[in-house]
Each structure stands twice: as structure tokens, then as C-alpha cells.
Design a protein around this motif. Structure first.
Motif, mmCIF file in Angstrom:
data_model
loop_
_atom_site.group_PDB
_atom_site.id
_atom_site.type_symbol
_atom_site.label_atom_id
_atom_site.label_comp_id
_atom_site.label_asym_id
_atom_site.label_seq_id
_atom_site.Cartn_x
_atom_site.Cartn_y
_atom_site.Cartn_z
ATOM 1 N N ALA A 133 -6.835 -4.705 -4.861
ATOM 2 C CA ALA A 133 -7.291 -3.462 -5.472
ATOM 3 C C ALA A 133 -6.253 -2.836 -6.383
ATOM 4 O O ALA A 133 -6.598 -2.272 -7.436
ATOM 5 N N VAL B 51 -12.119 -5.047 1.007
ATOM 6 C CA VAL B 51 -11.280 -5.443 -0.122
ATOM 7 C C VAL B 51 -9.821 -5.258 0.289
ATOM 8 O O VAL B 51 -9.444 -4.182 0.759
ATOM 9 N N ARG B 52 -9.011 -6.282 0.108
ATOM 10 C CA ARG B 52 -7.598 -6.180 0.485
ATOM 11 C C ARG B 52 -6.858 -5.301 -0.517
ATOM 12 O O ARG B 52 -7.195 -5.256 -1.706
ATOM 13 N N ALA B 53 -5.825 -4.621 -0.029
ATOM 14 C CA ALA B 53 -5.074 -3.699 -0.887
ATOM 15 C C ALA B 53 -4.481 -4.412 -2.087
ATOM 16 O O ALA B 53 -4.518 -3.894 -3.214
ATOM 17 N N ALA C 58 -9.384 -0.444 2.886
ATOM 18 C CA ALA C 58 -9.534 -1.901 2.938
ATOM 19 C C ALA C 58 -10.538 -2.308 4.011
ATOM 20 O O ALA C 58 -11.355 -3.216 3.813
ATOM 21 N N ARG C 59 -10.498 -1.615 5.150
ATOM 22 C CA ARG C 59 -11.414 -1.946 6.239
ATOM 23 C C ARG C 59 -12.855 -1.598 5.877
ATOM 24 O O ARG C 59 -13.781 -2.366 6.140
ATOM 25 N N ASP D 187 -1.694 5.035 5.438
ATOM 26 C CA ASP D 187 -2.295 4.014 6.295
ATOM 27 C C ASP D 187 -2.655 4.539 7.678
ATOM 28 O O ASP D 187 -3.362 3.866 8.424
ATOM 29 N N PHE E 211 -4.311 2.443 -2.128
ATOM 30 C CA PHE E 211 -5.480 1.881 -1.445
ATOM 31 C C PHE E 211 -5.053 1.661 -0.002
ATOM 32 O O PHE E 211 -4.380 0.678 0.319
ATOM 33 N N THR F 27 0.821 -1.208 0.000
ATOM 34 C CA THR F 27 0.000 0.000 0.000
ATOM 35 C C THR F 27 0.850 1.251 0.000
ATOM 36 O O THR F 27 0.621 2.191 -0.747
#
Length: 367
Positions: free
Chosen positions: A55, A50-52, A45-46, A22, A40, A6
């Protein structure tokens, strides 16, 4: 495709604007000129689940398949890359993620020159939980205020209407009694309005502290004398002053408000002797201060309620009150740079202790 982390995904221009993506409380999603996701953060993500790594590098529309509340695809409606070249972005909207989860979305279009093509799309995401909590809090505040206002206003209206319609039928003593009741109810409404103004200032960070020299021991004795003059026995209170006390600069009206609230709670909800201790205190960073402890001998506050005492609408019993007083007390103490705690007194009742730094004259603080 080589998926980067990320932090590595955020381009230098974005990192310069938002150095630690982050660490942001809101979701941050950045897409490049082709509409592919380049940043992302953890909050995104939270919020989206969707996980970084899922994405990064994918088209923004597939990573965030947003719809408005009417079920229309948001990216097709707004058309950030092919729409009007004068648009700078989209204001905050309440949109839907897959599964019907609501999210607050703001978009900003970055162009290298006015009316030029979009070279970067910056999207901010916020969960709706905080807004819902705020809305519930506001609704509860309105309901509480309406309930508290209804009783005194009904009384005022009833007595004034009766006096106007049947003035000649009442004796002077009866008229005086009704007018005294109206006067007391008007004071109650005034206090409630003052509480609402205090809450507004506390919540917006605009609570002003006008510092003057305050004699804390004299202020405590003045409050106790008001209670004894009003009919309570002198043996109901014990005042202990451990001197010498440092010179205290604080807002005398707000300190009176704090003392009045704590003593009223001890008298109304507590039992036995109310003990007020005033002493010098050594605070953090070796600064001097004044400490005041108010304790009673009643049933005290349940352990499970200790963490909620200074929140809005907390009531220690069913004996009336708005549940706003201790919230305001903490706001006043915080505005002075002090601290306030609650615990169990030496004889089992509730014990409130607040400390205030000695402060400085207002003209020195402004200078």
C-alpha cells in the motif's frame, strides 16, 4: 521504490496525533497532498487484506478501491482533493471493498489553512462484524422483551376486560383472585422494565452506585427469611457467617438485587440445601473486602457453559426467565469494583462467589 515499515511510514504530525498506529483497533490510512499512501497500519491491512508494503507509496484510490452500495466509485463521488474547499471530511459510511466485503469508512481532510488545499487525507476503517453483533444482540433483546411482556400483558388485559364486562357475576373471592393475578403480572412487567434500564446503564457505563453502610450478613438473612415466610422450609437454607466482617460501603438496593438473583437461581434451578457463606476477604493490593458464596446441591452448570453464564440471554434451564439476570449481577459487581465467579459447589451444584471491596462513602469518593 524504497518501501518503509508501517511505523516509519506515518509522518511526524500523524504520529504525534496517533503515536502507535499499529496498536489502534481501527484501520488507519493516511495519504499525502498528492493522494499517495504514507501510513497503513496493521488493522487496515487486516480489514482490507492488503499488506502495508503493497500500500505504501501507491495512490489511495488504487489501494482502497471503495464503492458505495449502488456500485459507484466512492473517491470519484467525494473528490476529496478537487471538491468543495469548505469540506472537512466524510461521515461514516458503509462501503464495499473488492469482493463485496463491507467496511465502515470515515474520512477527514487536513488543510493548513481554511479553504486551502488538502495536504493530508486521514481515513478510518472499521469492520462491520462488531456492528452486526450489536445489531443481532439488540434484535435478540427486543424479541426477548416482546416475548416476556406478551404473557403478563395478555393476562392483565384478559382479567380486567372480564371484570369490567361481568363484574356482577363473580363472587368477592373470585374478584380478589383475578386482581391478585393482575397485581402479580404488573410486578413482573415492572421487574422487566427495571432489568432493561439496568442493561442500558451497564452498557453505557452509567450505572450509578450510591454507597451506604451495608450489613451483608443481615441482608442475606433477610432474603432467606422472605423465602421461609413464603412457604419454603427453613432446612432448605444454611447461612454461615465467618466474622468479624469489615465495614462495607456499597449500594444496598443493588446488593439486594444481586442476592435476590443468586438465591432465586439456586432455589429455582438447584436442589437440596442452599448454602450462603459470608466472610471477610483479602483482595488484591492488600485491600479488605467481603466475600459471599451461594451454592446448591442440584445438577450444577455444564462445564462448557461456564464461560457464558454472565452473558446476555444465557439460561441454565427451560424454566422461564429472560436470561438477563446474571448479566446484570455481573454489571453491578463490576460497578462496585468487585469480582464474581461461577464454579461447581462441594456437593456438585452450582456455586457463585462474589467479592466486594470495602469501598468508601460516596462523599469521600467524589472528593
Amino acid at each position: 521504490m524504497n518501501v518503509r515499515s508501517t511505523a516509519e511510514a506515518c509522518p511526524p504530525a500523524v504520529e504525534g496525533l496517533v503515536p502507535h498506529a499499529d496498536e489502534l483497533p481501527d484501520g488507519l490510512v493516511v495519504a499525502d497532498a498528492t493522494g499517495r499512501v504514507t501510513c497503513f497500519n496493521a488493522a487496515a491491512a487486516r480489514i482490507t487484506a492488503v499488506r502495508a508494503e503493497q500500500a505504501l507509496g501507491r495512490p489511495l484510490e488504487s489501494v482502497l478501491p471503495l464503492e458505495d452500495l449502488d456500485g459507484r466509485r466512492w473517491w470519484q463521488l467525494t473528490d476529496p482533493y478537487g471538491g468543495l474547499a469548505t469540506r472537512a471530511g466524510q461521515p461514516e459510511r458503509n462501503l464495499l471493498l473488492p469482493g463485496g466485503r463491507q467496511v465502515l469508512v470515515t474520512a477527514r481532510y487536513v488543510r493548513e489553512r481554511p479553504t486551502g488545499p488538502v495536504v493530508r487525507l486521514v481515513v478510518q476503517l472499521r469492520g462491520t462484524e462488531a456492528r452486526r453483533r450489536t445489531e443481532r444482540s439488540h434484535a435478540e433483546l427486543i424479541a426477548t422483551v416482546a416475548h416476556e411482556l406478551r404473557s403478563p400483558l395478555t393476562s392483565v388485559k384478559g382479567f380486567t376486560a372480564t371484570l369490567l364486562a361481568k363484574w356482577e357475576r363473580f363472587t368477592d373471592d373470585q374478584k380478589r383472585l383475578m386482581l391478585e393475578t393482575v397485581d402479580a403480572d404488573a410486578d413482573r412487567v415492572t421487574r422487566l422494565i427495571a432489568e432493561l434500564l439496568d442493561i442500558s446503564r451497564i452498557d453505557s457505563g452509567r450505572l450509578e452506585v450510591r454507597r451506604q453502610p451495608v450489613d451483608m450478613a443481615a441482608a442475606v438473612r433477610r432474603h432467606v427469611q422472605a423465602y421461609t415466610t413464603g412457604g419454603l422450609g427453613e432446612d432448605r437454607f444454611r447461612v454461615e457467617v465467618t466474622g468479624p466482617l469489615p465495614a462495607l460501603w456499597a449500594d444496598p438496593d443493588k446488593i439486594d438485587q444481586v442476592l435476590g438473583n443468586l438465591l432465586e437461581n439456586a432455589v429455582r434451578h438447584g436442589e437440596g440445601t442452599v448454602t450462603i457463606e459470608v466472610s471477610a476477604a483479602r483482595l488484591k493490593a492488600r485491600t479488605e473486602g467481603t466475600a459471599v458464596t451461594v451454592s446448591d446441591e442440584g445438577p450444577g452448570i455444564p462445564e462448557e457453559s461456564m464461560t457464558r453464564v454472565f452473558t446476555r440471554f444465557w439460561r441454565g434451564s427451560k424454566r422461564g426467565g429472560t436470561g438477563l439476570g446474571l448479566y446484570i449481577v455481573k454489571g453491578i459487581i463490576d460497578a462496585h469494583g468487585g469480582t464474581i465467579t461461577v464454579g461447581r459447589g462441594p456437593r456438585g451444584g452450582a456455586q457463585f462467589r462474589f467479592t466486594l471491596p470495602v469501598g468508601a462513602p460516596a462523599f469521600l469518593e467524589r472528593g
